[in-house]
Each structure stands twice: as C-alpha cells, then as structure tokens.
Motif scaffolding. Structure first.
Motif, PDB file in Angstrom:
ATOM      1  N   LYS A 200       0.814  -1.217   0.000  1.00  8.11           N
ATOM      2  CA  LYS A 200       0.000   0.000   0.000  1.00  8.11           C
ATOM      3  C   LYS A 200       0.853   1.277   0.000  1.00  8.11           C
ATOM      4  CE  LYS A 200      -4.009  -2.058   2.199  1.00  8.11           C
ATOM      5  NZ  LYS A 200      -4.867  -2.182   3.367  1.00  8.11           N
ATOM      6  N   LEU A 201       2.051   1.209   0.654  1.00  8.49           N
ATOM      7  CA  LEU A 201       2.823   2.435   0.859  1.00  8.49           C
ATOM      8  C   LEU A 201       4.099   2.494   0.019  1.00  8.49           C
ATOM      9  CD1 LEU A 201       2.510   2.466   4.747  1.00  8.49           C
ATOM     10  CD2 LEU A 201       1.299   3.976   3.149  1.00  8.49           C
ATOM     11  N   GLY A 202       4.361   1.432  -0.711  1.00  8.37           N
ATOM     12  CA  GLY A 202       5.614   1.396  -1.463  1.00  8.37           C
ATOM     13  C   GLY A 202       6.619   0.529  -0.729  1.00  8.37           C
ATOM     14  N   ALA A 203       7.416  -0.204  -1.459  1.00  8.22           N
ATOM     15  CA  ALA A 203       8.314  -1.195  -0.871  1.00  8.22           C
ATOM     16  C   ALA A 203       9.331  -0.579   0.084  1.00  8.22           C
ATOM     17  CB  ALA A 203       9.040  -1.966  -1.980  1.00  8.22           C
ATOM     18  N   ASP A 204       9.675   0.708  -0.128  1.00 11.92           N
ATOM     19  CA  ASP A 204      10.752   1.300   0.672  1.00 11.92           C
ATOM     20  C   ASP A 204      10.273   1.961   1.955  1.00 11.92           C
ATOM     21  OD1 ASP A 204      12.386   0.517  -1.311  1.00 11.92           O
ATOM     22  OD2 ASP A 204      12.304   2.457  -2.383  1.00 11.92           O
ATOM     23  N   PHE A 205       8.977   2.069   2.112  1.00 12.21           N
ATOM     24  CA  PHE A 205       8.458   2.826   3.265  1.00 12.21           C
ATOM     25  C   PHE A 205       8.882   2.172   4.579  1.00 12.21           C
ATOM     26  CE2 PHE A 205       5.435   4.646   6.206  1.00 12.21           C
ATOM     27  CZ  PHE A 205       5.357   5.966   5.749  1.00 12.21           C
TER      28      PHE A 205
END
Lengths: 221, 450
Positions: A200-205
């Motif tokens: 949901k937030l991006g892999a790096d979050f």
C-alpha cells in the motif's frame, strides 16, 4: 497501541476488548486490581481503561498506586458512579479522562486516542511521516495524494512504527502490539502485514533490518 | 379540644374563677357574720337598755316600747341610708302585750324565754333578743327584720363583685396574651420546622429552647439523624444499584456496537449471544433488587401455620430445571416437623435464594441436600452443597449487598444472600454459614415461631 482493560464484568470486558481491537487497538484484559497491578508492572501499555468498582478493591486505588510509582500511562476511568464528586475524585487522583457507563464505543476509542496523543505531547490527531498522513480515528491515511485504507492489524503495526519513527522494532515487539494475551500468535503474521503495508505504501516505506526487526525509512520530505 | 393554648387558657380562667368565687363566698360569709355580730350586740344593748329604763321606773312600762325606734342605725358613711329600725314589744310574764313600738307587729316576736332567737312573724324573718325583767314581771323583746340585714350584706358583697366582674374580661385578655407569649417558643419551633425543606436534616438548636421543649428538640434531632442515616444508606444502595445495572447495560451497548462494527459473522454472533446473556443478567439483577426492596420494606404481615416441607418442595420444584441443567440433584429430608406460625412468602424467598446459590456453586453431577428439622419449637433448615465453600476472607462480608465472593463468576447479582439475611432477620431467625469438613458449605436457617 496496547491498551490495558481493567473490567470485571465479562460482557462489558469482552465488548470493549473486541471493540477496541476492531478499532485498531491491541487490548489486553484483566479483571481484578491485583492482576492490573501485575500487568502494569510489566508495562508497555499506551493507555489503561480502568473500571472503578472491581471485585478486590477500587480502581481508584490502582490509579493512585500507579501515580505513586510515577507511572504516567494515561488512564481512562469507566464507572457507573458518575456523580460529580466521583469524577472529581478520579481526576484528582491523576486520571486523564472519565466516562460514565453506559458509553459509546466510539467515544471510548476517541478519548483513548486523545489521552494517548496528549501523553505523547502531540496536539495533532494525525500521525505524519515521509509523505504519509494517518488518521488514527478512521484507520485510513493519505500517501502522496492517494487515500489508503488499513485493516486493524495493519494499522496496529503501522501505528507502532509511527510512534517512534526511525527506531527499530523487533518482530516480537510488533507481535506484542498485534495481539492481546488471549490470542494465539500465527508465526508469520507480522511478515504478512508488513508485506501488505509495503504493497500500500511502497516497498521502501518500511525497511527490514536483518536480525533486528523493522523500521521506517528516513523522512525524505 | 386538642390545643395547649385553649387548654391553658381555660385552666387558668377556671382556676382564677374558682379563686375569685371562693374569695367572694368567704367575704360574703365573713361580712354576714360581722354584720350579725354587730347588730346582735346592738339588739342586746337595746333590750337591756329598755329593761333597765323600765326597772328604774324612769318611763312608764306601757310607753317604754316606743322609746326603741330612736335607736336608729342611721350613721354617716358607707352604710348611710340603711335606716335600721328596731321593733320592741313588752309582754307581761302571763302573756299579755303591755306595750309595743310603732313598727312592731302585734304578734309575739319570740316564743323563747330569754336571749337571741330567729322567728318568722307575719311571713317576715325576725332576729329577736328577749330580756326578762323579774322585778316588774315583764318580758322585753327587741327585734329587727332579717330583710334589712340581708340587704346590707348583699350590698356590701355586690360592691365588691361588680368591679371584679368588669375586670374579668380584662383578666381573660391578659391570660390569653400570657399564654400566647408563653407558647411562643413552640410556635417558633413549629414555624422553623414547617419552613424546612425535605432535604434539610440539620439538627434544631436545642440549647436556645426553653427547658420544657428541649426534650422535643432532642428527640427531633435524634429522628433527624436516624432519617439521615437511612437516607445515606439508601443513597449508597441506589448508587450501588445504579452501578450494578449500568455495568451490564454498558456491556450490552458495547456488544451491540461491536455487532454493528463486526465484518465477520463469528464476531457478530458472539456479540449477539453476549447481548442476550447480558439482558438475562440485567433482568435477574432487577428481579433481585425488587426482591430485596420488598423484603426490606416488608412488615411480617402474614402469620399463618406454615407447612415447611411443602414450601421447600415447591421451591425445589421451581429450581429443578436449573439443577438438572448441571446434573445436580436436590435431596430433601425431614424429621418430625410440625407446622409453625411464620410468613410463608418470606420463608420461600429466603429458601429460593439459598437453594439457587447452592445449585450455582455445586459441581456438575453432585448432590444438594436440604435437611428440615425441628428442635424446641424452632425450625432448622440446612442446605448443604459440595461447592468450593466460602473463602475465609469473604465470610464476614458474604451477606453484604452487592458483595460477590472471590470465587464468583460475576454473573450473580451479589444480592442473593443479602436477601436471605434480610428475610431471615424479618422472621426473627438466624442465618449461619459453616464449612463442611469434607468440602462444601452448610447454610443453616433457624426460624422461630413468629
């Protein structure tokens, strides 16, 4: 957010416990003053929902023992004795807020969020990090101009990470936040929900620190 | 006539009246006696004088009687106008009227030989003094009419009584005012009390009261403090009751909200089941509160011959289903019971709660024994279970209202044994809890003949 519920009435305690879990909290339940003292000694609660009339004494005694030990965990008193005199007694002993029975579950969660926020020294209800703004009341957020919904368990993990951005939280610490004592822990639950959050937030979050746990990536904003 | 004021007024008025009346009678009597004494002396003096005048032959015997009217009571002063004429007759010893004064009747004034006498002559009462003059062989009688004496006495007393009668209304008014004033502290107390609001249970100021109504003040203050204590107890009871009802209500409400929030059926069903359970519990609590209120206020009214065995069987029958659900059996045994006078409703209420409790704590498949015995015209009912018994730390408080022992599941109202205790007390009996040596508890009720 781990919340300690001290309530001896089985129906009400269960309702609070399930209701708080559905609202994204991680409730744990005790029914007596003695158990409450013991649970509080172990610590780790964001707030306490405390009934006044308990089988082995008064919740007010638990409250004064806590404050006596300089335990500043925010406390929401629940009681049927909602006369002004009783409210004043509770608040004077160091309670943070007060609800008379019967109450709305929504009001309990709103007040819990409010006293926790106050205890953390935040005035703002939203939690913000790295382009993400989370509304704890609705368990949804906005990330890079995109609305995101979280499940209660996803939210519990996200909230734990957002409380101290940059700190590393171990898997067992996150598991603690995820479940009450009554729940069995599925072995990979934390990984599953981290995975969903990254989707949901991006892999790096959220970063994985090998052998240590998880932390939020540095604030780029 | 239930007024202190009127009563005091009448008593004072009556007492004053009686004093006045006796004074009046006394004055009348003494005036009359004095008047009689003085007039009698005059009468005797006149008689002696006439007698001595004729003895000295200074005047003729036949004319002598006319001398008398010159002696008149016509003095100046308060009795002026009471012209007191004396009448004189002179009789020969053989009974011939020798002479008489003008005002004297022709008939003999006295039948007596000598000295004073009272006679009625021509329908008029006369007071007569008779002197016998042996030398001349005559009898001298001097008399005066009682009418004159009576008028004199009447006038003297009337002169006293008339002003007194005129003063009497004034005196009555003064008595009324004094009574009014004397009762002022009572009025003040009454006004103070009637102005009080129902909440004001402050003691009245006893020390400012007159000594006579101080006991009333003290009694009132005692009553106030008792009423205050009862009210405090009721307030505490109400707030406890509110807590005991609001908590399950809060549970029901919370579970209802959980049911609405829940996205999965399992959570919703569980919440709904708990709502049902919560409603049952609240219902039981309300029933127990009503029971307690009814035993609390109950006068032991009904006093009938009670067949205790029948009552126990009735109660046990009602609870059979509850017992059967846990596989608990109820065993009733009795020995030598005879009907006693008591209140069957209170007895049944107490028994129901004790047996209900016993079933609740009895382990599955165990037996609850109910033993009914008589000793010395007292009834002993013992209910014995095989439950965990009452914890030692709870014993002292086990019959407290809303007290739930450490071992309770929280479903009970905490009122059952409080109801039992109140009911047994009303019946004049005793309630005892004793642990069984081989596990379990014995609840014993001893009920005397009412």
């Amino acid at each position: 957010m781990r919340i300690l519920i001290v309530e001896d009435d089985a129906t009400l305690a269960d309702g609070l416990s399930v209701g708080l879990r559905l609202s994204g909290f991680t409730p744990e339940l005790v029914t007596t003053c003695a158990d409450a003292d013991e649970a509080l000694a172990q610590g780790g609660f964001a707030a306490v929902v405390l009934d006044i009339m308990l089988p082995d004494g008064s919740g007010l005694d638990v409250l004064s023992r806590m404050r006596g030990k300089d335990d500043r965990t925010p406390i929401l008193l629940l009681t049927a004795l909602d006369q002004v005199r009783d409210r004043i007694a509770g608040l004077d002993l160091g309670a943070d807020d007060y609800l008379g029975k019967p109450f709305d579950l929504d009001e309990v969660t709103a007040r819990l969020r409010s006293i926790v926020r106050r205890a953390e020294g935040r005035a703002q209800a939203d939690l913000q990090w790295n382009g993400l703004s989370v509304d704890p009341a609705r368990m949804n957020g906005r990330h890079n101009d995109r609305d995101i919904e979280f499940s209660p368990r996803e939210f519990a993990i996200l909230r734990a990470l957002l409380e101290r951005p940059g700190a590393i939280l171990s898997r067992s610490a996150l598991e603690d936040r995820l479940y009450g004592w009554q729940d069995g822990v599925e072995s990979n639950a934390v990984e599953v929900h981290i995975h969903k959050l990254r989707a949901k937030l991006g892999a790096d979050f959220i970063q994985t620190i090998r052998g240590a746990g998880y932390k939020l990536a540095k604030d780029a904003s | 006539m239930n007024s202190i004021r009127i009563r005091l007024f009448l008593i004072l008025l009556l007492a004053t009246g009686v004093v006045w009346l006796s004074a009046f009678l006394w004055i009348q009597q003494s005036t009359r006696a004095e008047v009689e004494r003085v007039l009698d002396a005059r009468l005797a003096e006149s008689g002696q004088m006439v007698s001595s005048l004729i003895s000295d032959r200074r005047i003729d015997v036949a004319r002598a009687a006319t001398v008398v009217p010159e002696f008149e009571f016509a003095e100046d002063g308060p009795t002026a106008g009471y012209s007191h004429r004396l009448s004189c007759q002179i009789w020969s010893l053989d009974g011939v009227l020798v002479g008489k004064s003008g005002s004297a009747p022709a008939e003999s004034l006295s039948g007596q030989d000598a000295g004073f006498s009272s006679n009625i002559v021509d329908g008029e009462e006369w007071r007569v003094y008779t002197v016998i003059n042996e030398d001349l062989g005559v009898r001298v009688m001097v008399g005066d009419s009682h009418t004159v004496r009576d008028r004199l006495v009447r006038d003297v007393t009337t002169g006293l009584v008339l002003p007194a009668l005129m003063v009497l209304p004034i005196l009555a008014g003064l008595i009324w005012l004094s009574v009014q004033r004397g009762l002022l502290p009572l009025d003040r107390l009454a006004n103070g009390l009637s102005r009080r609001s129902a909440d004001d249970l402050n003691p009245v100021a006893v020390w400012t009261m007159p000594r006579e109504i101080r006991p009333v003040g003290t009694a009132l203050n005692g009553l106030f403090s008792r009423v205050g204590a009862v009210r405090e107890r009721e307030k505490a009871f109400t707030s406890f009751a509110a807590h005991e009802l609001k908590t399950p209500l809060a549970g029901i409400k919370t579970q209802a909200q959980v049911a609405m929030m829940a996205s999965d059926d399992a959570t919703r069903t569980s919440a709904l089941r708990r709502i049902q359970h919560g409603v049952d519990r609240t219902d039981r609590m309300v029933r127990q509160l009503l029971s307690l209120a009814s035993v609390d206020g109950a006068e032991v009214g009904q006093k009938v011959d009670v067949n205790i065995v029948a009552i126990v069987r009735d109660v046990a029958d009602d609870l059979t289903r509850l017992a059967a659900a846990k596989g608990v059996s109820l065993e009733i045994s009795e020995s030598g019971t005879i009907p006693i006078q008591s209140d069957p409703i209170l007895l049944a209420l107490a028994l129901r709660n004790v047996i209900d409790n016993a079933i609740a704590v009895a382990p599955d498949g165990s037996k609850v024994e109910i033993k009914i015995e008589m000793f010395e015209a007292r009834l002993q009912i013992r209910v014995m279970d095989r439950g965990p018994g009452i914890a030692d730390c709870d014993r002292a408080r086990i019959t407290d209202r809303f007290f739930r022992g450490a071992g309770s599941n929280g479903d009970g109202s905490g009122l059952g044994l409080a109801i039992v205790e109140t009911a047994v007390k009303r019946l004049g009996g005793q309630l005892e809890f004793t642990p069984r040596p081989d596990g379990g508890e014995v609840v014993s009720m001893v009920i005397p003949q009412l």
